[in-house]
Design a protein around this motif. Structure first.
Motif, PDB file in Angstrom:
ATOM      1  N   LEU A   1       7.905  69.472  63.871  1.00 34.73           N
ATOM      2  CA  LEU A   1       7.124  70.685  64.111  1.00 34.73           C
ATOM      3  C   LEU A   1       6.222  70.456  65.322  1.00 34.73           C
ATOM      4  O   LEU A   1       5.300  69.647  65.267  1.00 34.73           O
ATOM      5  CB  LEU A   1       6.292  71.039  62.865  1.00 34.73           C
ATOM      6  CG  LEU A   1       5.320  72.213  63.051  1.00 34.73           C
ATOM      7  CD1 LEU A   1       6.069  73.513  63.318  1.00 34.73           C
ATOM      8  CD2 LEU A   1       4.406  72.362  61.829  1.00 34.73           C
TER       9      LEU A   1
ATOM     10  N   THR B   1       0.852  68.054  67.709  1.00 34.42           N
ATOM     11  CA  THR B   1       0.606  68.441  66.308  1.00 34.42           C
ATOM     12  C   THR B   1       0.206  67.197  65.502  1.00 34.42           C
ATOM     13  O   THR B   1       0.481  66.053  65.893  1.00 34.42           O
ATOM     14  CB  THR B   1       1.875  69.034  65.656  1.00 34.42           C
ATOM     15  OG1 THR B   1       2.957  68.123  65.868  1.00 34.42           O
ATOM     16  CG2 THR B   1       2.224  70.396  66.214  1.00 34.42           C
ATOM     17  N   PHE B   2      -0.399  67.436  64.333  1.00 35.44           N
ATOM     18  CA  PHE B   2      -0.624  66.346  63.387  1.00 35.44           C
ATOM     19  C   PHE B   2       0.727  65.770  62.983  1.00 35.44           C
ATOM     20  O   PHE B   2       0.862  64.573  62.728  1.00 35.44           O
ATOM     21  CB  PHE B   2      -1.366  66.851  62.142  1.00 35.44           C
ATOM     22  CG  PHE B   2      -2.804  67.185  62.382  1.00 35.44           C
ATOM     23  CD1 PHE B   2      -3.741  66.186  62.546  1.00 35.44           C
ATOM     24  CD2 PHE B   2      -3.233  68.507  62.452  1.00 35.44           C
ATOM     25  CE1 PHE B   2      -5.079  66.481  62.769  1.00 35.44           C
ATOM     26  CE2 PHE B   2      -4.558  68.818  62.670  1.00 35.44           C
ATOM     27  CZ  PHE B   2      -5.490  67.805  62.833  1.00 35.44           C
TER      28      PHE B   2
ATOM     29  N   PRO C   1       5.603  68.930  57.695  1.00 36.61           N
ATOM     30  CA  PRO C   1       4.572  68.839  56.651  1.00 36.61           C
ATOM     31  C   PRO C   1       5.105  69.448  55.358  1.00 36.61           C
ATOM     32  O   PRO C   1       5.868  70.416  55.399  1.00 36.61           O
ATOM     33  CB  PRO C   1       3.429  69.688  57.208  1.00 36.61           C
ATOM     34  CG  PRO C   1       4.064  70.646  58.165  1.00 36.61           C
ATOM     35  CD  PRO C   1       5.292  69.965  58.703  1.00 36.61           C
TER      36      PRO C   1
ATOM     37  N   ILE D   1      -6.666  64.230  57.631  1.00 37.44           N
ATOM     38  CA  ILE D   1      -6.746  65.362  58.560  1.00 37.44           C
ATOM     39  C   ILE D   1      -8.201  65.768  58.773  1.00 37.44           C
ATOM     40  O   ILE D   1      -8.925  66.080  57.821  1.00 37.44           O
ATOM     41  CB  ILE D   1      -5.972  66.591  58.002  1.00 37.44           C
ATOM     42  CG1 ILE D   1      -4.496  66.254  57.728  1.00 37.44           C
ATOM     43  CG2 ILE D   1      -6.112  67.794  58.943  1.00 37.44           C
ATOM     44  CD1 ILE D   1      -3.624  66.066  58.932  1.00 37.44           C
TER      45      ILE D   1
ATOM     46  N   PHE E   1     -10.315  68.314  61.716  1.00 37.55           N
ATOM     47  CA  PHE E   1     -10.052  69.236  62.825  1.00 37.55           C
ATOM     48  C   PHE E   1     -11.138  69.175  63.889  1.00 37.55           C
ATOM     49  O   PHE E   1     -12.284  68.820  63.608  1.00 37.55           O
ATOM     50  CB  PHE E   1      -9.976  70.679  62.311  1.00 37.55           C
ATOM     51  CG  PHE E   1      -8.750  70.924  61.483  1.00 37.55           C
ATOM     52  CD1 PHE E   1      -7.568  71.319  62.085  1.00 37.55           C
ATOM     53  CD2 PHE E   1      -8.778  70.735  60.114  1.00 37.55           C
ATOM     54  CE1 PHE E   1      -6.428  71.527  61.331  1.00 37.55           C
ATOM     55  CE2 PHE E   1      -7.641  70.942  59.349  1.00 37.55           C
ATOM     56  CZ  PHE E   1      -6.467  71.333  59.963  1.00 37.55           C
TER      57      PHE E   1
ATOM     58  N   ALA F   1      -2.050  76.570  57.170  1.00 35.68           N
ATOM     59  CA  ALA F   1      -2.492  75.505  56.247  1.00 35.68           C
ATOM     60  C   ALA F   1      -3.837  74.914  56.667  1.00 35.68           C
ATOM     61  O   ALA F   1      -4.471  74.196  55.893  1.00 35.68           O
ATOM     62  CB  ALA F   1      -1.436  74.396  56.171  1.00 35.68           C
ATOM     63  N   ALA F   2      -4.278  75.217  57.891  1.00 34.93           N
ATOM     64  CA  ALA F   2      -5.580  74.701  58.339  1.00 34.93           C
ATOM     65  C   ALA F   2      -6.722  75.537  57.758  1.00 34.93           C
ATOM     66  O   ALA F   2      -7.824  75.024  57.537  1.00 34.93           O
ATOM     67  CB  ALA F   2      -5.645  74.730  59.868  1.00 34.93           C
TER      68      ALA F   2
ATOM     69  N   GLN G   1      -8.990  74.490  55.012  1.00 35.61           N
ATOM     70  CA  GLN G   1      -9.720  73.253  55.313  1.00 35.61           C
ATOM     71  C   GLN G   1     -10.894  73.482  56.271  1.00 35.61           C
ATOM     72  O   GLN G   1     -11.682  72.572  56.503  1.00 35.61           O
ATOM     73  CB  GLN G   1      -8.761  72.216  55.910  1.00 35.61           C
ATOM     74  CG  GLN G   1      -7.602  71.910  54.966  1.00 35.61           C
ATOM     75  CD  GLN G   1      -6.651  70.870  55.523  1.00 35.61           C
ATOM     76  OE1 GLN G   1      -7.070  69.840  56.017  1.00 35.61           O
ATOM     77  NE2 GLN G   1      -5.361  71.142  55.453  1.00 35.61           N
TER      78      GLN G   1
ATOM     79  N   ASN H   1      -0.824  73.845  64.683  1.00 37.43           N
ATOM     80  CA  ASN H   1      -2.161  73.672  65.259  1.00 37.43           C
ATOM     81  C   ASN H   1      -2.080  73.446  66.771  1.00 37.43           C
ATOM     82  O   ASN H   1      -2.898  73.960  67.523  1.00 37.43           O
ATOM     83  CB  ASN H   1      -2.888  72.530  64.557  1.00 37.43           C
ATOM     84  CG  ASN H   1      -3.063  72.840  63.079  1.00 37.43           C
ATOM     85  OD1 ASN H   1      -3.561  73.901  62.726  1.00 37.43           O
ATOM     86  ND2 ASN H   1      -2.607  71.950  62.220  1.00 37.43           N
ATOM     87  N   ALA H   2      -1.084  72.689  67.218  1.00 36.05           N
ATOM     88  CA  ALA H   2      -0.938  72.464  68.662  1.00 36.05           C
ATOM     89  C   ALA H   2      -0.508  73.754  69.365  1.00 36.05           C
ATOM     90  O   ALA H   2      -0.900  74.013  70.510  1.00 36.05           O
ATOM     91  CB  ALA H   2       0.065  71.353  68.924  1.00 36.05           C
TER      92      ALA H   2
ATOM     93  N   THR I   1      -2.686  65.304  54.583  1.00 36.76           N
ATOM     94  CA  THR I   1      -1.437  66.072  54.556  1.00 36.76           C
ATOM     95  C   THR I   1      -0.287  65.080  54.419  1.00 36.76           C
ATOM     96  O   THR I   1      -0.340  63.970  54.946  1.00 36.76           O
ATOM     97  CB  THR I   1      -1.303  66.952  55.814  1.00 36.76           C
ATOM     98  OG1 THR I   1      -2.357  67.921  55.796  1.00 36.76           O
ATOM     99  CG2 THR I   1       0.025  67.700  55.844  1.00 36.76           C
TER     100      THR I   1
ATOM    101  N   PHE J   1       3.736  64.402  54.952  1.00 42.16           N
ATOM    102  CA  PHE J   1       4.871  64.814  55.787  1.00 42.16           C
ATOM    103  C   PHE J   1       6.111  64.095  55.282  1.00 42.16           C
ATOM    104  O   PHE J   1       6.017  62.991  54.744  1.00 42.16           O
ATOM    105  CB  PHE J   1       4.619  64.402  57.242  1.00 42.16           C
ATOM    106  CG  PHE J   1       3.368  64.994  57.833  1.00 42.16           C
ATOM    107  CD1 PHE J   1       3.423  66.155  58.593  1.00 42.16           C
ATOM    108  CD2 PHE J   1       2.126  64.403  57.618  1.00 42.16           C
ATOM    109  CE1 PHE J   1       2.266  66.710  59.134  1.00 42.16           C
ATOM    110  CE2 PHE J   1       0.963  64.950  58.154  1.00 42.16           C
ATOM    111  CZ  PHE J   1       1.041  66.106  58.917  1.00 42.16           C
TER     112      PHE J   1
HETATM  113  O1  PPY Z   1       1.157  69.357  62.354  1.00 43.57           O
HETATM  114  C1  PPY Z   1       0.439  70.298  62.622  1.00 43.57           C
HETATM  115  O2  PPY Z   1      -0.444  70.278  63.487  1.00 43.57           O
HETATM  116  C2  PPY Z   1       0.641  71.536  61.861  1.00 43.57           C
HETATM  117  O3  PPY Z   1       0.458  72.595  62.376  1.00 43.57           O
HETATM  118  C3  PPY Z   1       0.911  71.429  60.401  1.00 43.57           C
HETATM  119  C4  PPY Z   1      -0.367  71.082  59.711  1.00 43.57           C
HETATM  120  C5  PPY Z   1      -1.226  72.078  59.324  1.00 43.57           C
HETATM  121  C6  PPY Z   1      -2.443  71.744  58.701  1.00 43.57           C
HETATM  122  C7  PPY Z   1      -2.757  70.425  58.479  1.00 43.57           C
HETATM  123  C8  PPY Z   1      -1.882  69.419  58.880  1.00 43.57           C
HETATM  124  C9  PPY Z   1      -0.680  69.761  59.498  1.00 43.57           C
END
Ligand code: PPY
Length: 311
Positions: free
Chosen positions: A8, A13-14, A54, A86, A88, A109-110, A113, A134-135, A176, A178
């Protein structure tokens, strides 16, 4: 060309950070794709060897797009899992002040949080819109489509942004999970700290139906670490259950529980047995008395001797 893993994306991204913790990525081409379904379709279509996506977060539970994609369509299997802490950062274009922020974005999903933080720190009428990741939210801020994005601090530089605030997380220790997903093949051998994922369908709605299914694990001393119901899409009240159990399909108690489910469920989808992230072999609880492999083998040997009249 090296074998590729689709993840993803876009970059930053995370998901990408979690993926890079797997040593085998050193010899793989890592290909960012726009969504979880696109990553899984790349595997189903043979363009990628595996997909990294994820699947669960410790604040909201299952990432439903991923679960729904694994429940339906051509079967896939989970080979690895990674847990990532995680936190932010609020990313903005250089020069933006917190009082300038009218619109924010991030992956859905963010939101759970960062919700409280937003309430306490951003304007009451700030507009939230979801991004594909998120990215991707950071990329949209770079393009001027939104004023700010919640993303990993590491994504800032890639998209020409600056972290206005860091360490944003409503819940302490948010993580999170994965998973690395590929086409079905023989699972890796047990490590001693493994997990097995399945999806089960109930025969028909009746009192105690779910309990009957869970009993298959309980009587064999198999501990469950995830139970998530998902609508099957066939009508109100029709659900299947995604279950993660401790242990490996090569463990007799897990294998017997799966056979028990296979006898009573119209469908059981095996999603894989793989090493459990964050759990050391010495931390795994020993099998409850009567549920070790040796005890299962001794019981079937005894039965065979009875059937032969050799006792
Ligand atoms: O990997 C990411 O950056 C995602 O968009 C998925 C996600 C969303 C929220 C927390 C961790 C990963």
């Amino acid at each position: 060309m090296p074998a590729s893993y689709a993840y993803l994306g876009p970059e930053g991204t995370f998901t990408e950070v979690a993926l890079r913790t797997l040593p085998e990525t050193a010899t793989r081409e890592l290909v960012p794709v726009v969504s979880v379904p696109a990553a899984l379709d790349a595997v189903r279509g043979g363009e990628a060897e595996a997909a990294f996506v994820p699947i669960e977060n410790s604040v909201e539970g299952g990432i439903t797009t991923t679960l729904d994609e694994l429940v339906a369509g051509e079967p896939l299997m989970i080979y690895r899992e990674v847990l990532l802490d995680i936190t932010f950062a609020l990313l903005v274009r250089p020069g933006t002040a917190i009082s300038d922020i009218k619109t924010v974005t991030a992956h859905p999903a963010a939101q759970p949080q960062v919700r409280n933080w937003m309430k306490d720190n951003l304007a009451e009428d700030v507009i939230w819109e979801s991004a594909a990741s998120n990215a991707d939210g950071a990329r949209l801020v770079q393009e001027g489509r939104y004023d700010a994005a919640f993303a990993g601090e590491f994504a800032a530089e890639k998209y020409g942004l600056v972290p206005l605030v860091t360490e944003i997380h409503d819940a302490e220790n948010a993580q999170t999970r994965f998973v690395l997903v590929g086409k079905p093949a023989r699972p890796a051998a047990p490590t001693g700290a493994d997990k097995t994922s399945v999806v089960i369908w109930q025969r028909e709605d009746h009192p105690g139906g779910l309990m009957e299914l869970l009993q298959e694990f309980a009587i064999r001393g198999v501990n469950l670490v995830l139970l998530q119901s998902r609508p099957t899409g066939t009508g109100i009240g029709d659900y299947c259950f995604a279950i993660d159990a401790e242990g490996h399909i090569a463990d007799r108690r897990v294998a017997e529980a799966l056979m028990g489910l296979k006898r009573v469920c119209p469908e059981v989808r095996f999603l894989g047995s793989y090493p459990r992230a964050g759990v050391a072999v010495e931390d795994v609880r020993p099998p409850r008395s009567g549920t070790s492999d040796g005890e299962f083998v001794a019981a079937s040997d005894w039965l065979a001797r009875c059937q032969d009249g050799r006792f």
